[in-house]
Scaffold this active site. Structure first.
Site, mmCIF file in Angstrom:
data_model
loop_
_atom_site.group_PDB
_atom_site.id
_atom_site.type_symbol
_atom_site.label_atom_id
_atom_site.label_comp_id
_atom_site.label_asym_id
_atom_site.label_seq_id
_atom_site.Cartn_x
_atom_site.Cartn_y
_atom_site.Cartn_z
ATOM 1 C CB SER A 80 -7.712 -7.564 -0.434
ATOM 2 O OG SER A 80 -7.815 -6.166 -1.223
ATOM 3 C CE LYS A 114 -4.292 -10.514 -2.873
ATOM 4 N NZ LYS A 114 -4.372 -11.562 -2.396
ATOM 5 C CE1 TYR A 117 -3.019 -7.401 -3.975
ATOM 6 C CE2 TYR A 117 -4.876 -6.015 -3.966
ATOM 7 C CZ TYR A 117 -4.165 -6.925 -3.078
ATOM 8 O OH TYR A 117 -4.288 -6.989 -1.972
ATOM 9 N NE ARG A 151 -8.530 3.250 1.681
ATOM 10 C CZ ARG A 151 -9.625 4.237 0.756
ATOM 11 N NH1 ARG A 151 -10.605 4.688 1.811
ATOM 12 N NH2 ARG A 151 -9.280 4.824 -0.825
HETATM 13 P P1 NAD Z 1 4.702 -8.910 0.887
HETATM 14 O O1 NAD Z 1 4.907 -8.203 -0.790
HETATM 15 O O2 NAD Z 1 5.114 -7.940 1.491
HETATM 16 O O3 NAD Z 1 4.407 -10.302 1.308
HETATM 17 C C1 NAD Z 1 4.015 -11.585 -0.351
HETATM 18 C C2 NAD Z 1 5.477 -12.115 -0.164
HETATM 19 O O4 NAD Z 1 4.279 -12.720 -1.131
HETATM 20 C C3 NAD Z 1 6.448 -11.724 -0.390
HETATM 21 O O5 NAD Z 1 7.911 -12.218 1.007
HETATM 22 C C4 NAD Z 1 6.981 -12.015 -1.862
HETATM 23 O O6 NAD Z 1 8.587 -12.501 -2.259
HETATM 24 C C5 NAD Z 1 6.223 -13.529 -1.893
HETATM 25 N N1 NAD Z 1 5.794 -13.836 -3.041
HETATM 26 C C6 NAD Z 1 5.332 -13.173 -3.844
HETATM 27 N N2 NAD Z 1 4.938 -14.355 -4.951
HETATM 28 C C7 NAD Z 1 5.415 -15.365 -4.376
HETATM 29 C C8 NAD Z 1 5.602 -16.948 -5.561
HETATM 30 N N3 NAD Z 1 5.491 -16.547 -7.236
HETATM 31 N N4 NAD Z 1 6.805 -17.804 -5.184
HETATM 32 C C9 NAD Z 1 7.041 -17.358 -4.212
HETATM 33 N N5 NAD Z 1 6.981 -16.309 -3.098
HETATM 34 C C10 NAD Z 1 6.352 -15.285 -3.780
HETATM 35 O O7 NAD Z 1 2.763 -8.524 1.160
HETATM 36 P P2 NAD Z 1 2.033 -8.351 2.314
HETATM 37 O O8 NAD Z 1 1.820 -7.120 3.089
HETATM 38 O O9 NAD Z 1 2.644 -9.263 3.433
HETATM 39 O O10 NAD Z 1 0.903 -9.721 2.126
HETATM 40 C C11 NAD Z 1 1.040 -10.857 2.145
HETATM 41 C C12 NAD Z 1 -0.846 -10.932 1.111
HETATM 42 O O11 NAD Z 1 -1.594 -10.290 1.178
HETATM 43 C C13 NAD Z 1 -0.173 -10.647 -0.272
HETATM 44 O O12 NAD Z 1 -1.747 -11.936 -1.148
HETATM 45 C C14 NAD Z 1 -1.077 -9.555 -0.241
HETATM 46 O O13 NAD Z 1 -1.683 -9.231 -1.567
HETATM 47 C C15 NAD Z 1 -2.271 -9.791 0.821
HETATM 48 N N6 NAD Z 1 -2.814 -8.221 1.218
HETATM 49 C C16 NAD Z 1 -2.207 -7.548 1.473
HETATM 50 C C17 NAD Z 1 -2.836 -6.100 1.708
HETATM 51 C C18 NAD Z 1 -1.606 -5.598 2.031
HETATM 52 O O14 NAD Z 1 -1.973 -4.035 2.583
HETATM 53 N N7 NAD Z 1 -0.427 -5.293 2.402
HETATM 54 C C19 NAD Z 1 -4.174 -5.615 2.575
HETATM 55 C C20 NAD Z 1 -4.688 -6.578 1.780
HETATM 56 C C21 NAD Z 1 -4.356 -7.868 1.497
HETATM 57 N N1 UFG Z 2 -2.362 7.820 0.834
HETATM 58 C C1 UFG Z 2 -2.370 9.378 0.347
HETATM 59 N N2 UFG Z 2 -0.450 9.535 -0.213
HETATM 60 C C2 UFG Z 2 0.754 8.277 -0.525
HETATM 61 C C3 UFG Z 2 -0.273 7.505 0.088
HETATM 62 C C4 UFG Z 2 -1.545 7.055 0.184
HETATM 63 O O1 UFG Z 2 -2.841 9.972 0.426
HETATM 64 O O2 UFG Z 2 0.879 8.482 -0.568
HETATM 65 C C5 UFG Z 2 -3.954 7.971 0.949
HETATM 66 C C6 UFG Z 2 -5.051 7.592 -0.460
HETATM 67 O O3 UFG Z 2 -5.548 8.018 -1.249
HETATM 68 C C7 UFG Z 2 -5.699 6.346 1.213
HETATM 69 C C8 UFG Z 2 -4.761 6.017 2.192
HETATM 70 O O4 UFG Z 2 -3.719 7.241 1.935
HETATM 71 O O5 UFG Z 2 -6.765 7.139 0.808
HETATM 72 C C9 UFG Z 2 -4.788 4.496 2.091
HETATM 73 O O6 UFG Z 2 -4.223 3.965 0.886
HETATM 74 P P1 UFG Z 2 -2.864 3.111 0.735
HETATM 75 O O7 UFG Z 2 -2.711 2.461 -0.708
HETATM 76 O O8 UFG Z 2 -2.417 2.389 2.127
HETATM 77 O O9 UFG Z 2 -3.912 1.874 1.205
HETATM 78 P P2 UFG Z 2 -5.382 1.326 0.091
HETATM 79 O O10 UFG Z 2 -6.867 1.496 1.254
HETATM 80 O O11 UFG Z 2 -5.555 2.280 -0.963
HETATM 81 O O12 UFG Z 2 -5.166 0.264 -0.258
HETATM 82 C C10 UFG Z 2 -5.581 -1.347 0.974
HETATM 83 C C11 UFG Z 2 -4.131 -2.014 0.249
HETATM 84 C C12 UFG Z 2 -4.931 -2.580 -0.675
HETATM 85 C C13 UFG Z 2 -5.821 -2.907 -0.600
HETATM 86 C C14 UFG Z 2 -7.198 -1.897 -0.374
HETATM 87 C C15 UFG Z 2 -8.589 -2.205 0.144
HETATM 88 O O13 UFG Z 2 -2.841 -1.455 -0.194
HETATM 89 O O14 UFG Z 2 -3.805 -3.780 -0.906
HETATM 90 O O15 UFG Z 2 -6.134 -1.339 0.589
HETATM 91 O O16 UFG Z 2 -8.934 -1.654 0.327
HETATM 92 F F1 UFG Z 2 -6.803 -3.784 -2.247
#
Ligand code: NAD
Ligand code: UFG
Length: 342
Positions: free
Chosen positions: A124, A153, A149, A231
């Site tokens: 991330s 990472k 969290y 963002r």
């Molecule tokens: P998500 O929660 O939709 O997907 C994660 C999946 O992992 C889920 O299906 C969950 O059931 C599974 N999981 C978690 N722990 C497990 C375990 N112990 N055993 C088996 N399955 C398990 O999340 P996502 O948005 O698809 O994110 C995927 C990855 O990307 C995550 O590692 C997340 O931290 C990372 N990531 C996501 C974002 C974002 O904004 N979505 C940003 C940066 C990094």
């Molecule tokens: N925001 C609002 N209202 C809401 C939710 C979010 O105003 O109800 C704003 C936040 O303040 C931020 C922007 O929308 O300015 C994006 O927020 P998100 O929560 O969607 O995303 P973040 O940028 O905070 O976090 C994301 C991922 C994390 C990751 C991070 C890295 O969710 O997993 O980016 O920058 F760690």
């Protein structure tokens, strides 16, 4: 190639499964559905017309994961399995460290025993921390994270890097995602958070569909053009394509390589609300509230390395992201749960 998606039923994993299957790869999914539904994988089959092996198991369960490696001749692992809610990680740090670190260690142990040498990891942008300034470049040192969290990472990046250094035949690809939103163009799969969404886009689309009264924008007094945070939003199908490119790159690669997956273009929270309303013709009522602890004013990528080395470039713009998020939400107002209950 046969690619094991750990956490493949989730938001990013299910979209990546579509991309890999459509490129002709074999897909094996392991997930315990702690934050997802097996319905997402049925929809992946519907979209692609292709099948994949699916195992319900906790990735921390070494016996279960070892059995999967024994049965499937896996060439490469993509590790999505993790807990990802920033706020929850502050309240339950041990759960986050236990789940995220243990899944990584178990996968690495089983890979070693099975002789699997390639792993692509969901990292991330949060690992850049507040010491670095956007646009973030992969050569910057990791910064300090504002929550457990983020630290998981950073620690997992270090564990994977050390593992690659110990085995010169390994390929470790660290993908640093920026803000994935949008959904598959079909509207059959998308982001389906449980409970009240933490992230912006699901909150916006659930407000538009009537599940939430109004969006609260966290802070209107930042030093940005319109006072709201900036963002780097990226369409989840562009992100999925980045995984395809990373897996194919890993096939002939040894060592550790880091790639930012973002568009390089910052947008504000108000840009998202305005584009969503205009593109979809639906209102998104909002109020401007207090800042959220830990939010940085501006987070966006220098995305040039992935283009240079992987030949990867995003194709979808902010309007596409808003249209596809809405298409998913309006067709599935309660996410996958509508189907789960039927
Ligand atoms: P998500 O929660 O939709 O997907 C994660 C999946 O992992 C889920 O299906 C969950 O059931 C599974 N999981 C978690 N722990 C497990 C375990 N112990 N055993 C088996 N399955 C398990 O999340 P996502 O948005 O698809 O994110 C995927 C990855 O990307 C995550 O590692 C997340 O931290 C990372 N990531 C996501 C974002 C974002 O904004 N979505 C940003 C940066 C990094
Ligand atoms: N925001 C609002 N209202 C809401 C939710 C979010 O105003 O109800 C704003 C936040 O303040 C931020 C922007 O929308 O300015 C994006 O927020 P998100 O929560 O969607 O995303 P973040 O940028 O905070 O976090 C994301 C991922 C994390 C990751 C991070 C890295 O969710 O997993 O980016 O920058 F760690």
């Amino acid at each position: 190639m046969k690619i094991l998606l750990a956490g493949g039923a989730g938001f990013i994993g299910s979209h990546t499964a579509v991309e890999l299957l459509e490129a002709g790869h074999d897909v094996v999914v392991v997930d315990n559905y702690c934050n997802s539904s097996p319905r997402s994988l049925e929809r992946v089959r519907e979209i692609t017309g292709k099948d994949m092996a699916v195992y319900e198991a906790d990735v921390r369960d070494k016996e279960a994961v070892k059995n999967i490696f024994d049965r499937e001749a896996v060439d490469c692992v993509i590790h999505f399995a993790g807990l990802k809610a920033v706020g929850e990680s502050v309240e339950k740090p041990v759960e986050y460290y236990r789940n995220n670190i243990d899944t990584t260690l178990t996968l690495l142990e089983c890979m070693k025993e099975a002789g699997v040498k390639r792993i692509v990891f969901s990292s991330s942008a949060t690992v850049y921390g507040e010491e670095n300034e956007s646009p973030y470049v992969e050569t910057m040192p990791r910064g300090s994270c504002s929550n457990p969290y983020g630290w998981t990472k950073a620690m997992m990046e270090q564990i994977l890097t050390d593992t690659a250094h110990a085995d010169p035949d390994m390929s470790v690809i660290l993908l640093r995602y920026f803000n994935p939103i949008g959904a598959h163009e079909s509207g059959k799969i998308g982001e389906d958070p449980q409970g009240i969404p933490n992230n912006l886009m699901p909150f916006v689309s659930q407000t538009a569909v009537g599940r939430r009264d109004k969006l609260t924008i966290f802070g209107g007094d930042y030093d940005t053009p319109d006072g709201t945070c900036l963002r780097d939003y990226i369409h989840v199908m562009d992100l999925a394509n980045g995984h395809l490119k990373a897996v194919e790159y890993a096939a002939d690669h040894k060592g550790v390589e880091i790639f930012n997956l973002g568009t390089g273009k910052p947008y504000s929270v108000l840009d998202i609300v305005n584009t969503f309303e205009k593109a979809n013709g639906v209102p998104v009522p909002y109020v401007i509230g207090a800042r959220r602890a830990g939010d940085l004013p501006s987070v966006y990528a220098d995305a040039s390395k992935a283009e240079r080395i992987l030949g990867w470039k995003t194709k979808r713009d902010l309007r596409d992201m808003c249209v596809d998020s809405w298409n998913w939400q309006k067709n599935n107002p309660n996410g996958f749960r509508d189907q789960d209950q039927s």
